[in-house]
Design a protein around this motif. Sequence first.
Motif, PDB file in Angstrom:
ATOM      1  N   ARG A  75      -0.493  -9.653   1.990  1.00 52.53           N
ATOM      2  CA  ARG A  75      -1.822  -9.922   2.544  1.00 52.53           C
ATOM      3  C   ARG A  75      -2.725  -8.699   2.382  1.00 52.53           C
ATOM      4  O   ARG A  75      -2.248  -7.569   2.377  1.00 52.53           O
ATOM      5  CB  ARG A  75      -1.712 -10.265   4.022  1.00 52.53           C
ATOM      6  N   PRO A  76      -4.040  -8.938   2.330  1.00 50.68           N
ATOM      7  CA  PRO A  76      -4.972  -7.808   2.217  1.00 50.68           C
ATOM      8  C   PRO A  76      -4.948  -6.913   3.462  1.00 50.68           C
ATOM      9  O   PRO A  76      -4.645  -7.372   4.564  1.00 50.68           O
ATOM     10  CB  PRO A  76      -6.340  -8.468   2.085  1.00 50.68           C
ATOM     11  N   PHE A  77      -5.259  -5.644   3.276  1.00 53.06           N
ATOM     12  CA  PHE A  77      -5.344  -4.671   4.357  1.00 53.06           C
ATOM     13  C   PHE A  77      -6.279  -3.568   3.884  1.00 53.06           C
ATOM     14  O   PHE A  77      -6.611  -3.484   2.702  1.00 53.06           O
ATOM     15  CB  PHE A  77      -3.952  -4.119   4.712  1.00 53.06           C
ATOM     16  N   GLN A  78      -6.711  -2.716   4.793  1.00 55.04           N
ATOM     17  CA  GLN A  78      -7.578  -1.599   4.430  1.00 55.04           C
ATOM     18  C   GLN A  78      -6.761  -0.325   4.326  1.00 55.04           C
ATOM     19  O   GLN A  78      -5.760  -0.154   5.029  1.00 55.04           O
ATOM     20  CB  GLN A  78      -8.683  -1.431   5.463  1.00 55.04           C
ATOM     21  N   GLY A  79      -7.208   0.553   3.462  1.00 56.61           N
ATOM     22  CA  GLY A  79      -6.539   1.840   3.317  1.00 56.61           C
ATOM     23  C   GLY A  79      -5.190   1.712   2.651  1.00 56.61           C
ATOM     24  O   GLY A  79      -5.034   0.974   1.692  1.00 56.61           O
TER      25      GLY A  79
END
Length: 150
Positions: free
Chosen positions: A108-112
């Motif tokens: 899944r997408p995530f930041q950093g």
Amino acid sequence: MREPPPLHLLKLCVGAESIQDLEAWIEEMRLHAVRAGRSYEQTHTTRMVPKRMDEIAGRGSLFWVIKGQLCARQRVLAIRPFTDPAGIGRCHLVLEPVVVPVAPRPCRPFQGWRYLDANDAPADLGREAAHGLAEMPEGLRRELVELGLL
């Protein structure tokens, strides 16, 4: 005393559509450096400096998520913290400019970036060659993973 297993990083490869896109970008940057008369060192700049950088640098890899799938890695040679001209702390991840395809899996997408323990890291596809995965086109591997068949 045994050295603990390496720690890895997990990061989205924003803008790339495939492993080949990432490899093409690396080659483009290398050629740009050569034309400018500089030696080439591949770096990726991040906002946060990993607190556990000693467990990563020289031992771990940066695992890339491309189009929702964890699918490749590059060895992290060094981590160099610095302060940018605006006074913001950042770091350069110095990467070996060799992209190694790994057994794909959805992510899944995530930041950093995220830490990735060695036990959770997917195997290089080279080890899976007997099953034909290494020779399979990346697009087909993606589809089979999405269908839950790999």
